[in-house]
Write a protein that holds these residues in place. Structure first.
Motif, PDB file in Angstrom:
ATOM      1  N   ALA A 148       0.838  -1.209   0.000  1.00 39.02           N
ATOM      2  CA  ALA A 148       0.000   0.000   0.000  1.00 39.02           C
ATOM      3  C   ALA A 148       0.868   1.253   0.000  1.00 39.02           C
ATOM      4  N   LEU A 149       1.948   1.226   0.754  1.00 37.45           N
ATOM      5  CA  LEU A 149       2.871   2.357   0.809  1.00 37.45           C
ATOM      6  C   LEU A 149       3.457   2.656  -0.568  1.00 37.45           C
ATOM      7  N   VAL A 150       3.920   1.622  -1.247  1.00 40.82           N
ATOM      8  CA  VAL A 150       4.542   1.805  -2.557  1.00 40.82           C
ATOM      9  C   VAL A 150       3.543   2.401  -3.547  1.00 40.82           C
ATOM     10  N   ILE A 151       2.342   1.843  -3.572  1.00 45.89           N
ATOM     11  CA  ILE A 151       1.327   2.327  -4.518  1.00 45.89           C
ATOM     12  C   ILE A 151       0.943   3.773  -4.205  1.00 45.89           C
ATOM     13  N   ALA A 152       0.749   4.085  -2.918  1.00 43.68           N
ATOM     14  CA  ALA A 152       0.366   5.449  -2.516  1.00 43.68           C
ATOM     15  C   ALA A 152       1.471   6.447  -2.842  1.00 43.68           C
ATOM     16  N   TYR A 153       2.710   6.047  -2.625  1.00 45.21           N
ATOM     17  CA  TYR A 153       3.833   6.947  -2.869  1.00 45.21           C
ATOM     18  C   TYR A 153       3.894   7.354  -4.342  1.00 45.21           C
ATOM     19  N   TYR A 154       3.816   6.375  -5.238  1.00 48.91           N
ATOM     20  CA  TYR A 154       3.932   6.698  -6.656  1.00 48.91           C
ATOM     21  C   TYR A 154       2.677   7.392  -7.189  1.00 48.91           C
ATOM     22  N   LYS A 155       1.528   7.071  -6.629  1.00 41.77           N
ATOM     23  CA  LYS A 155       0.302   7.690  -7.114  1.00 41.77           C
ATOM     24  C   LYS A 155       0.199   9.140  -6.655  1.00 41.77           C
ATOM     25  N   VAL A 166       4.049   0.313 -12.548  1.00 39.39           N
ATOM     26  CA  VAL A 166       4.666   1.641 -12.540  1.00 39.39           C
ATOM     27  C   VAL A 166       5.755   1.733 -11.474  1.00 39.39           C
ATOM     28  N   SER A 167       5.545   1.065 -10.361  1.00 31.74           N
ATOM     29  CA  SER A 167       6.511   1.152  -9.261  1.00 31.74           C
ATOM     30  C   SER A 167       7.824   0.448  -9.573  1.00 31.74           C
ATOM     31  N   LEU A 168       7.882  -0.315 -10.650  1.00 26.25           N
ATOM     32  CA  LEU A 168       9.111  -1.024 -11.019  1.00 26.25           C
ATOM     33  C   LEU A 168      10.005  -0.214 -11.953  1.00 26.25           C
ATOM     34  N   ILE A 169       9.540   0.960 -12.374  1.00 25.36           N
ATOM     35  CA  ILE A 169      10.329   1.777 -13.304  1.00 25.36           C
ATOM     36  C   ILE A 169      11.720   2.103 -12.764  1.00 25.36           C
ATOM     37  N   PRO A 170      11.875   2.466 -11.478  1.00 24.45           N
ATOM     38  CA  PRO A 170      13.239   2.738 -10.983  1.00 24.45           C
ATOM     39  C   PRO A 170      14.182   1.551 -11.110  1.00 24.45           C
ATOM     40  N   LEU A 171      13.655   0.326 -11.167  1.00 28.33           N
ATOM     41  CA  LEU A 171      14.510  -0.861 -11.262  1.00 28.33           C
ATOM     42  C   LEU A 171      14.757  -1.287 -12.700  1.00 28.33           C
ATOM     43  N   ILE A 172      13.717  -1.295 -13.530  1.00 26.55           N
ATOM     44  CA  ILE A 172      13.875  -1.849 -14.881  1.00 26.55           C
ATOM     45  C   ILE A 172      13.610  -0.826 -15.982  1.00 26.55           C
ATOM     46  N   GLY A 173      13.391   0.417 -15.608  1.00 29.28           N
ATOM     47  CA  GLY A 173      13.235   1.472 -16.598  1.00 29.28           C
ATOM     48  C   GLY A 173      11.954   1.357 -17.411  1.00 29.28           C
ATOM     49  N   ASP A 174      12.025   1.740 -18.675  1.00 27.64           N
ATOM     50  CA  ASP A 174      10.845   1.781 -19.540  1.00 27.64           C
ATOM     51  C   ASP A 174      10.304   0.398 -19.878  1.00 27.64           C
TER      52      ASP A 174
END
Length: 512
Positions: A148-155, A166-174
């Motif tokens: 929930a924290l991860v989803i709320a942070y990015y949203k 969407v939350s995986l972009i910092p790890l695997i990019g586009d």
């Protein structure tokens, strides 16, 4: 319709295939699921144990870390809901039906057949509640809170769609926006469907069990099918009214009814015994938490089977529920800091769940231990009603319980249609009614297929299998958000740390 994505259509096709398979060949589906369940429990039990412990350690780290002051939203955002309403919505979406279904049946089952030692003893009573707290306590809410924290942070802070990919972009990019991201979101959709469908099946079984126990209504698949059909109409109507009206009002109703039932049960039963038992077992749970959370039994097959059927199943269930509950908690938690959010979601629900099981399970254990009743011999869905027969005002308690199960049923499914709508419309926080109604129908259809294909065993299998790939995604999400947290509050350079730690030298006076 313009908001509907490929995730919606891909998920819809696969869900349709599953439902058709269950209708055409339920026996074959049930056999296949039985083989899959045995394989995952025996092969990957250690993995689920480590994963659940990881989320708890990560949650504790966030509470005490420097990242605790980061806000889930813009710096000037304020919480959308007051705390009492927030807690009510959290419980209604999180564990409502499960608390009623397992409130008596799990502790009394562990009392009769504990994970170790002799059943029916005072030690077995303590172990029974301790392991029930384990299954519904810190580990479960850590899984929910981290996701929930991860989803709320990015949203709310990064203005990204409310999607797990969407939350995986910092790890695997586009690549998170391409086929990999689509696969992640489809996995989240199916974990949500199976996790919630299992709860709906439990709810229908318990409503049927209660009606059978008190009114002689036949306890069979046909009656449960009618119950699901009626409740489906109700929760679809509720989902169509939107979050503010439907889920909010039903959640507050649930909270009031649950509190009334809890304290009525407490004061009509052996109050002093229950309170003593709660305090004692809560301390024992906290003291033994690390060893219980990592306990397996490689040298004893009977004990290993107990752990697989209970502990490992629960870890898989909470992981499967994480996209659903995590998205919903995130949606109602804008404006809170990381520290406030993690403490609230991790600690308070754990204490409430522990108290709930102490009251309901402790009362059942009291009657079996001191008065020689056989509540442990009841079915899971009827154990609660067997205890009601031993208390004053049993008729009133039964009516309140059946109403509460029904409203929990509606709010769980209501919330799930909302979350599935978010997951399949590019993270839209106000998904179209068409999408919510579609997923509402598929949730009910999936619950019916699982009940037809093997009941509780089939539900457990669906949860365990769908949770396996999702676990890797959730762990990746944790590291991903940590990477962005470090950008917001970068680590202090080593030279700066040395400068801060170095003792200050007193300035010498100038010579005269």
């Amino acid at each position: 319709m313009s908001k509907v994505t490929n995730v919606f259509w891909i998920s819809l096709v696969i869900a349709s295939a599953f439902v058709i398979w269950g209708v055409v060949a339920p026996v074959q589906l049930g056999e296949m699921m039985g083989v899959a369940k045995a394989f995952f429990l025996e092969t990957f039990g250690w993995f689920y144990q480590l994963a659940a412990s990881f989320f708890l350690l990560f949650a504790l780290f966030l509470i005490f870390s420097k990242y605790g002051k980061i806000k889930l939203g813009k710096d000037d955002d304020q919480p959308q809901f007051k705390r009492p309403t927030w807690f009510a919505m959290l419980f209604s979406a999180g564990m409502g039906i499960g608390l009623l279904f397992y409130g008596v049946s799990e502790p009394i089952s562990h009392f009769a057949l504990p994970p170790f030692g002799e059943g029916g003893t005072s030690e077995a009573a303590s172990v029974a509640l301790r392991y029930t707290y384990l299954h519904w306590g810190f580990h479960a809410w850590a899984i929910y809170s981290v996701i929930a924290l991860v989803i709320a942070y990015y949203k709310f802070r990064k203005d990204k769609p409310g999607l797990m990919s969407v939350s995986l972009i910092p790890l695997i990019g586009d690549r998170a926006k391409g086929p990999i991201g689509t696969a992640v979101d489809v996995v989240a959709v199916f974990a949500t469907i199976f996790g919630v469908a299992a709860s709906l099946g439990l709810g229908a079984a318990q409503i049927n069990g209660g009606l059978n126990y008190v009114a002689g209504v036949p306890n069979n698949f046909t009656v449960q099918l009618i119950i699901i059909a009626v409740v489906t109409v109700l929760f679809i109507l509720s989902a169509s009214t939107g979050l503010q009206k439907g889920i909010k009002y039903l959640s507050n109703t649930n909270l009031v009814l649950a509190v009334i039932l809890l304290f009525t049960f407490l004061f009509l039963g052996p109050t002093g015994f229950v309170l003593d038992l709660f305090v004692t077992t809560l301390g024992s749970y906290i003291q033994n938490l690390p060893s219980m959370g990592l306990r397996l039994s490689p040298f004893n097959q009977e004990r290993a089977t107990w752990i697989q059927d209970w502990t490992i199943f629960y870890w898989a269930w909470w992981i499967a529920w994480a996209p659903f509950v995590g998205t919903f908690i995130a949606r109602v938690s804008r404006g809170r800091t990381v520290r406030e959010f993690m403490i609230a979601v991790l600690v308070i629900p754990t204490l409430v769940c522990a108290f709930w099981f102490a009251v309901f399970g402790g009362t059942a254990i009291y009657f079996d231990f001191f008065e020689g009743t056989n509540i442990a011999g009841e079915n899971l869905e009827t154990a609660l009603f067997a205890v009601f027969n031993l208390l004053p005002l049993s008729g009133v308690l039964v009516v309140v319980t059946l109403i509460l199960i029904s409203t929990f049923f509606i709010t769980s499914a209501d919330s799930a249609t909302f979350v599935l709508g978010i997951q399949t419309t590019r993270g839209d926080m106000d998904p179209p009614n068409f999408v919510k109604v579609t997923w509402g129908l598929f949730l009910s259809a999936s619950a019916i297929v699982l009940m037809l294909s093997g009941g509780l065993d089939a539900m457990q299998t669906a949860i365990i299998v769908s949770a396996f790939p999702l676990t890797f995604v959730l762990i990746a999400m944790s590291f991903s958000v940590l990477k962005d947290f470090r950008k917001e509050i970068p680590p202090v350079p080593a030279t700066e740390k040395k400068r801060r730690k170095a003792p200050k030298r007193e300035e010498e006076p100038d010579p005269v």
